[in-house]
Structure formats: C-alpha cells, structure tokens
Design a protein around this motif. Structure first.
Motif, PDB file in Angstrom:
ATOM      1  N   HIS A 145      -0.785  21.538  10.618  1.00 27.18           N
ATOM      2  CA  HIS A 145      -0.897  20.712   9.419  1.00 27.18           C
ATOM      3  C   HIS A 145       0.384  19.901   9.215  1.00 27.18           C
ATOM      4  O   HIS A 145       1.481  20.357   9.503  1.00 27.18           O
ATOM      5  N   SER A 146       0.215  18.700   8.704  1.00 27.64           N
ATOM      6  CA  SER A 146       1.365  17.863   8.341  1.00 27.64           C
ATOM      7  C   SER A 146       0.977  16.987   7.160  1.00 27.64           C
ATOM      8  O   SER A 146      -0.216  16.769   6.894  1.00 27.64           O
ATOM      9  N   LEU A 147       1.982  16.495   6.468  1.00 27.09           N
ATOM     10  CA  LEU A 147       1.765  15.639   5.299  1.00 27.09           C
ATOM     11  C   LEU A 147       2.527  14.342   5.496  1.00 27.09           C
ATOM     12  O   LEU A 147       3.738  14.359   5.757  1.00 27.09           O
ATOM     13  N   LYS A 148       1.812  13.241   5.415  1.00 24.92           N
ATOM     14  CA  LYS A 148       2.444  11.923   5.548  1.00 24.92           C
ATOM     15  C   LYS A 148       2.327  11.167   4.230  1.00 24.92           C
ATOM     16  O   LYS A 148       1.232  11.040   3.666  1.00 24.92           O
ATOM     17  N   SER A 149       3.449  10.667   3.751  1.00 26.32           N
ATOM     18  CA  SER A 149       3.478   9.792   2.584  1.00 26.32           C
ATOM     19  C   SER A 149       4.205   8.525   2.997  1.00 26.32           C
ATOM     20  O   SER A 149       5.364   8.572   3.411  1.00 26.32           O
ATOM     21  N   SER A 150       3.535   7.389   2.914  1.00 27.17           N
ATOM     22  CA  SER A 150       4.131   6.164   3.447  1.00 27.17           C
ATOM     23  C   SER A 150       3.883   4.970   2.543  1.00 27.17           C
ATOM     24  O   SER A 150       2.903   4.920   1.791  1.00 27.17           O
ATOM     25  N   LEU A 151       4.781   4.010   2.644  1.00 24.50           N
ATOM     26  CA  LEU A 151       4.658   2.705   2.006  1.00 24.50           C
ATOM     27  C   LEU A 151       4.489   1.670   3.110  1.00 24.50           C
ATOM     28  O   LEU A 151       5.194   1.715   4.124  1.00 24.50           O
TER      29      LEU A 151
ATOM     30  N   LYS B 101       0.826  -1.206   0.000  1.00 21.91           N
ATOM     31  CA  LYS B 101       0.000   0.000   0.000  1.00 21.91           C
ATOM     32  C   LYS B 101       0.861   1.256   0.000  1.00 21.91           C
ATOM     33  O   LYS B 101       1.888   1.316   0.678  1.00 21.91           O
ATOM     34  N   TRP B 102       0.436   2.242  -0.784  1.00 19.67           N
ATOM     35  CA  TRP B 102       0.986   3.590  -0.672  1.00 19.67           C
ATOM     36  C   TRP B 102      -0.135   4.521  -0.248  1.00 19.67           C
ATOM     37  O   TRP B 102      -1.265   4.428  -0.737  1.00 19.67           O
ATOM     38  N   GLU B 103       0.172   5.420   0.681  1.00 18.24           N
ATOM     39  CA  GLU B 103      -0.840   6.334   1.195  1.00 18.24           C
ATOM     40  C   GLU B 103      -0.254   7.723   1.346  1.00 18.24           C
ATOM     41  O   GLU B 103       0.846   7.893   1.886  1.00 18.24           O
ATOM     42  N   GLY B 104      -0.973   8.703   0.864  1.00 16.10           N
ATOM     43  CA  GLY B 104      -0.618  10.097   1.068  1.00 16.10           C
ATOM     44  C   GLY B 104      -1.739  10.803   1.808  1.00 16.10           C
ATOM     45  O   GLY B 104      -2.889  10.794   1.354  1.00 16.10           O
ATOM     46  N   VAL B 105      -1.424  11.400   2.967  1.00 16.47           N
ATOM     47  CA  VAL B 105      -2.448  11.986   3.831  1.00 16.47           C
ATOM     48  C   VAL B 105      -2.049  13.397   4.246  1.00 16.47           C
ATOM     49  O   VAL B 105      -0.928  13.624   4.721  1.00 16.47           O
ATOM     50  N   TRP B 106      -2.969  14.334   4.061  1.00 17.91           N
ATOM     51  CA  TRP B 106      -2.814  15.685   4.603  1.00 17.91           C
ATOM     52  C   TRP B 106      -3.583  15.709   5.921  1.00 17.91           C
ATOM     53  O   TRP B 106      -4.802  15.556   5.954  1.00 17.91           O
ATOM     54  N   ARG B 107      -2.859  15.892   7.022  1.00 19.37           N
ATOM     55  CA  ARG B 107      -3.445  15.796   8.354  1.00 19.37           C
ATOM     56  C   ARG B 107      -3.528  17.184   9.004  1.00 19.37           C
ATOM     57  O   ARG B 107      -2.550  17.940   8.978  1.00 19.37           O
TER      58      ARG B 107
END
Length: 469
Positions: free
Chosen positions: A252-258, A227-233
């Motif tokens: 605000h933060s941005l997470k991009s994860s595998l 899975k790849w996920e990009g989230v603006w939190r």
C-alpha cells in the motif's frame, strides 16, 4: 414584417421570402426599392426583448450571460448570426435537449418600427438520464454504464455516476461539475473514484481509491487545469511468476499531488486531424501535501498536421517526459513511464521497451518518442463521399527510447543515455476513424533497433485507442 423561424441558421439565408421582406411593405413606391439583400444587411433594427420559453428548474440569471450578445445586433443578418451563436452557447451548457429560435417584430405599445423580439424555445433534459455504451482505450475495450443528473441546482451543475468494466480495467466513480456562469470554460470539478487495473506486461495488479479536485480556465489561446489528487494505491502481483522486483513494489502507498496542465489545440479533430497543431505541457508535484510518494514529473506532447496534395496529410508528433525523485524515496512502478505498442512505437509489444526484470517491464524515469506519418485516401477512392471517407491509408516511421537516469551525472549525460539504443520502426496500414470517439489501426510493422529484453511484433499489428503517437 412577418415571423422569422430561425430553426436552422447554418448556412444563413441571405435573401428570400422566408425572411419576410416583401415589396408591398414599402410605402413610397417612388423611391427606388432596395434589393432584399441590401435591406437585410443595411436596415437598422433594435432587439427590444429576448424571451426564453420552456424553463423549469433552470435559473434565468445563468442564461442572461449566454444571450447578452443578441441585444448588440444592428441589422437582421446580425440578429440571426448572434442568435445562432447564443443557441450554440445554450446547447453547450448540457442542460437542454433542444433549443429553437424565433425572431419576430416587436408588439405592444412600446414597440419601435424597427424593433425585434427574439424568442428561444428550449426543452430541458430530464432530471435524471442514463446511458450505456462501449468505450475504446489504448488497446482496450470496455462497457460503460452511466447515470447523470444534469442541472442539479439550476445553474448547469452536473452530478455523474459511471461504472466501467473492461478487459484490463474496472472502475466506478462519482463526479460533480460546476461551471462559472457566463464562462463555461472556467469550471470546477470534484471526483471520487475506485479503479482496478491489470498490467500483464509487468505482472502487476493495481487498485486506486482516490479523490480529486480540479479547476479549469482559459488564458488567451491556452487552456489550463489545476488539480489536487489524493490516491490510496494497492499494488499486488498478477501471477505467481512475478519477478522479485515487482514483488518488492507490492503493498500500500498514499500519493498526494498537485498538478498543472496547459494545452493549445488548433486541430480540426482530436482523433484523425488534417490541419492544426497541439502543444501540451503537464507538471505534477507529489509529496509536499502528504503521502508516501515524493517526486516531480514533467512531460510534454507536440503534434503538427499539414494538408498536402491529393487530400493527403503529413503529421509529425513528439512526446517526452522525466520523473525526478525527491529526497531518498525511490520512484514507484505505478508512477514511471511506459513505451511501446500499437499506440506509440509500433512494431513492439505493449509497453515492452526499457528496463525489465525476469520478463516483467518496470517502466522508466525518462523517455522520448517521435513519429512521422503520411495519411492518404484509399487507392481508387472506394466509397468516396460516404463510408469510404472514414478510412485512410497510413505510412509511418516511429522512434523512441525509455530508460532510468543517474541524476548525479548532469543534463548532458541524460541526453546521451536517451540517445543510446534507440528503438525505431516503419510500416504501413489502414486507419479507421470511429467518429470523434476513437480510431482503429491495422498495420504491417517492421521493428528496428531492437535491444535485449524487448518484445517485438514483427508483421501485422492491431491498435485501438484515442491517443496515438
């Protein structure tokens, strides 16, 4: 031989006139007649044709993979068995409302004396379906509205829109699902979503806007998901009394994860199993594909269930995980672990174990939790064979710990810290299974090993959810 209507193939009939085997069909009465059972098991047959009636927008090449095994049948019992399996495969695609099977002798100039034709009569789902239901999460209820477009392009694709309104969380999302023809367990999905949640134990409000893509596939007895996920939190304070530590996390933060998950699940039920085991590993790496968050997260889940005497079940569970920050970026409160409550270490309030500041729980970077449970029938078995079988008596012993680690100390110091200040509890209660959807627990809990800052629930505690320790 007459027509066989195999609309209900479980259990398989092994003999009888409904299968169309009659003594009058045998032309040589001098030969000792076989029993109907032997005819069905030993007479060689050939499946000459397989028809699928009722198709509209579904492509035939998709279904050829699901019915291919029917052509390999050697006798009538084998034909019925493989036809039943093919019917289950067709229903599993989620594009048919009803599938029925008819087995008949072959007709026409090319028909063989022992030839059979198998016909699947299918009824496709509507182009658009809607649903309304309630859903139970971890001690949270929600109302769910859904809109689904099954079989969008004719090969079992599915487009789904879902809106959920709950006591602590509101979300909506759009997802597209695409299986590989012939390998339904191998599929691809894309999700776009927005989730707003409230976490009163941390005086925190979080809004996530994200997109994810995932690919699921089996390998031997394991199921894997990449899975790849990009989230603006967006994090904010839930109350004016929020601690300074929570206010520091706001923004605000941005997470991009595998991530990768591996699951082996042999349990007979995911809600209240009686036999089987579960092994699950999950890894998540954030930061290398962009974003503000940068960490490596590893966690696992193990569960073993054994049936004992008097219809009782002994269950043992173990959870654990570790969050490792990468570089100088500290971990975020939204990525840490939380422990405690009626679905994990019972006898403690929801997520009220571990580091806290001014009454707000901040989560931890490492944790473990274990439990031993004994499930037995209700005393005197009221309602046996009916509604009473949904209830079980529950005796439990839970333990766990959650803390932050100094990663310069080494593995031995980590284990020592996780072994200190262990919280544990024991008690008994009643469990109600709500089908294969969720379960409810009403327990009397006695918390032990309580540390300063922990919130306990000494006495009666109610829990509702899907995943329990």
């Amino acid at each position: 031989m007459g027509t066989v209507h195999a609309r209900s193939l479980d259990p398989l009939p092994m003999h009888g006139p409904e299968l169309g085997v009659h003594a009058d069909d045998i032309e040589t009465p001098d030969i000792e007649q076989e029993s109907k059972q032997e005819v069905l098991q030993n007479k060689n047959v050939v499946v000459q044709q397989v028809h699928i009636d009722g198709l509209g927008r579904t492509k035939e090449d998709l279904l050829s993979y699901e019915i291919a095994e029917v052509f390999r049948a050697k006798n009538l019992i084998d034909v019925m068995k493989r036809s039943h399996e093919a019917r289950q495969n067709l229903l599993r695609l989620g594009i048919f409302r009803k599938v029925e099977v008819v087995i008949d002798t072959s007709q026409g100039a090319d028909a063989l004396p022992n030839g059979l034709d198998v016909t699947f009569e299918v009824t496709e789902l509507r182009r658009m379906t809607g649903n309304y239901n309630t859903m139970v999460g971890n001690n949270e209820g929600s109302m769910v509205l859904g809109l689904k477009l099954p079989n969008v392009f004719g090969r079992a694709e599915k487009l789904t829109f879902q809106f959920s309104y709950g006591t602590k969380e509101t979300s909506y999302g759009l997802s597209f699902f695409k299986p590989q023809p012939g390998h339904f367990e191998r599929n691809f999905a894309v999700n776009v979503y927005k989730v707003t949640g409230q976490f009163p134990w941390s005086s925190l409000r979080e809004t996530d806007r994200g997109i994810s893509t995932e690919f699921s596939f089996p390998i031997w007895r394991t199921n894997h998901t990449l899975k790849w996920e990009g989230v603006w939190r967006e994090l904010g304070c839930l109350a004016r009394t929020a601690s300074f530590a929570v206010r520091e996390e706001s923004g605000h933060s941005l997470k991009s994860s595998l991530s990768h998950a591996m699951v082996i699940d042999t349990r007979n039920s995911t809600i209240l199993p009686r036999t089987g085991a579960l092994l699950k590993f999950h890894q998540e790496l954030a930061g290398y594909t962009g974003g503000d968050a940068s960490f490596l997260k590893e966690d696992f889940e193990i569960q073993i269930n054994r049936r004992l005497f008097w219809d009782s079940v002994l269950s043992a569970s173990l959870w654990g995980g570790m969050l490792l920050p990468i570089g100088d970026t500290p971990t975020c409160i939204a990525d840490r672990y939380y422990l405690g409550g009626p679905t994990s270490v019972r006898g403690f309030s929801m997520y009220s174990i571990g580091p806290q500041s001014e009454g707000d729980y901040l989560g931890g970077e490492a944790y473990w939790a274990g439990g031993i449970h004994l499930y037995t029938p209700l005393p005197f078995r009221p309602g046996k064979g009916g509604f009473g079988d949904l209830f079980r008596t529950h005796f439990f012993l839970n333990a766990g710990n959650l803390c932050n680690l100094n990663y310069g100390e080494g593995p031995k110091a980590h284990l020592t810290r996780l072994a200190e200040c262990i919280r544990w509890s024991y008690g008994a209660g009643i469990v109600l299974r709500l089908g294969n959807i969720a379960r409810l627990e009403l327990n009397y809990c006695i918390p032990m090993g309580v540390q300063s800052g922990d919130r306990i629930c000494d006495g009666v505690q109610f829990g509702a959810g899907i995943r329990f320790l």
